[in-house]
Enzyme design. Structure first.
Site, short mmCIF file in Angstrom:
data_model
loop_
_atom_site.label_atom_id
_atom_site.label_comp_id
_atom_site.label_asym_id
_atom_site.label_seq_id
_atom_site.Cartn_x
_atom_site.Cartn_y
_atom_site.Cartn_z
CB THR A 1 40.36 37.28 34.52
OG1 THR A 1 41.43 36.60 33.66
CG2 THR A 1 39.35 37.43 33.51
CB THR B 1 39.39 34.16 36.96
OG1 THR B 1 40.81 34.04 37.38
CG2 THR B 1 39.21 32.98 38.16
#
Length: 358
Positions: free
Chosen positions: A224, A275
């Site tokens: 991410t 993330t």
């Protein structure tokens, strides 16, 4: 007599030279102090980003690839920093910074998104304004070039927080968001990763524990991108964008578009982007938890981030990381994996960039 005059002249010349050097040094010191005072008088601002966390090891990285990641991280954060330095908003800085990473095949977001089990790219994103606590998010879109921009439109121009799938794509067209053919997201290395993962999964069919906890499969959840920023008006914002998890099935959605898990911003505390292994970050409400610990326990941003990422999430069985900035401009880049692509810049323009664990 002539000798005396000669030595006197030399002495006078040396004395004048020393005086001139001292004056130059004093002037230089004075200018540095003035420059520092000017910097100190500028309202505080700062920005921090991540490009994903996981098993990122130096021995697995070529010099050229490492340099490519560093260059793109630097380009992204300088884009947002320039906006903030010129008096722009944290929300704008977050969007434009994430756009740079979304447009790069290096990261698992938009252009570099991983493939789902059905060989499509399914994109998620979210954004939050720390001043108003307004937020927007999208999930499972397949044709939006920059998902973070659609998340912003949901926040600003709808009465909703989260839109998904075809409905989100229809809204994107209504708002004039750039639409691309799904083939735009195809990258050879991501597609090969899907094929390898499917082959590996087939060999382990019937062994649910191995399929969920094999390190190769587990790391397919990372990648991410995210950004958190503080602007000169004291407002915080955060955003996150992802392609999700390689080989995901049944329209699986992770933490990235979930407000409070993948993204959270509150002017009273901090702005956070996550993330990691999304299922655990959702269950741990990670981004909000860091803010809540600061608010209710009175801990610093760094202390709160460490408590969540180094204690709470591992205890649950998950891993990953966060980047965050508080309302004083303090930054945290906390992760419990081998590495996390990350960078930060303060109002003085000092750049801090990293990839591996320190």
């Amino acid at each position: 007599m002539k000798k005396l005059l000669f030595f006197f002249s030399i002495f006078a010349f040396i004395s004048c030279g020393e005086t001139s050097e001292n004056e130059t040094s004093a002037t230089s010191t004075s200018e540095e102090k003035i420059s520092e005072k000017i910097k100190d008088s500028i309202p505080n601002f700062g920005i921090v980003i991540h490009g994903g966390a996981g098993t990122i090891l130096k021995e697995n990285m070529t010099d050229s690839l490492e340099n490519a990641y560093k260059a793109k991280l630097e380009e992204a954060i300088k884009t947002g920093h320039k906006i903030l330095a010129n008096g722009g908003t944290a929300i704008e800085a977050v969007q434009r910074t994430i756009n740079v990473m979304e447009d790069s095949p290096l990261f698992n977001s938009a252009k570099g998104a991983v493939f789902a089990n059905d060989e499509t790219n399914q994109l998620d994103a979210s954004i939050m304004d720390g001043e108003t606590l307004n937020a927007g998010a999208i999930a499972g879109v397949t044709n939006v070039k920059n998902p973070i921009n659609l998340a912003y439109e949901v926040m600003e121009n709808s009465e909703h927080v989260l839109l998904a799938g075809k409905g989100a794509e229809e809204f994107a067209e209504q708002r004039g968001i750039e639409i691309v053919d799904p083939s735009y997201f195809y990258t050879e290395n991501r597609f090969k990763s899907l094929r390898r993962l499917k082959e590996r999964e087939a060999k382990k069919a019937g062994n649910k524990t191995v399929a969920n906890y094999d390190s190769f499969i587990k790391d397919s959840k990372f990648g991410t991108v995210g950004c958190a920023a503080l602007d000169k008006n004291g407002n915080l914002a955060a955003g996150t964008s992802t392609g999700g998890m390689t080989n995901k099935k049944w329209n699986r959605i992770g933490d990235s578009p979930i407000i409070g898990a993948g993204t959270y911003a509150n002017n009273a505390t901090c702005a956070v982007s996550s993330t990691g292994w999304g299922e655990f970050f959702i269950r741990g409400v990670v981004a909000y938890d860091i803010s809540a610990i600061m608010e209710y326990k009175g801990l610093s941003l760094q202390e709160a981030a460490a408590e969540v990422i180094q204690k709470k999430i591992p205890k649950m069985g998950g891993d990953g990381g966060i980047i965050a900035i508080d309302n004083d401009g303090n930054v945290a880049m906390e992760f419990n994996t081998a590495g996390m692509y990350r960078a930060s810049m303060n109002k003085k323009g000092e750049l801090n960039l990293g990839i591996y664990g320190e």
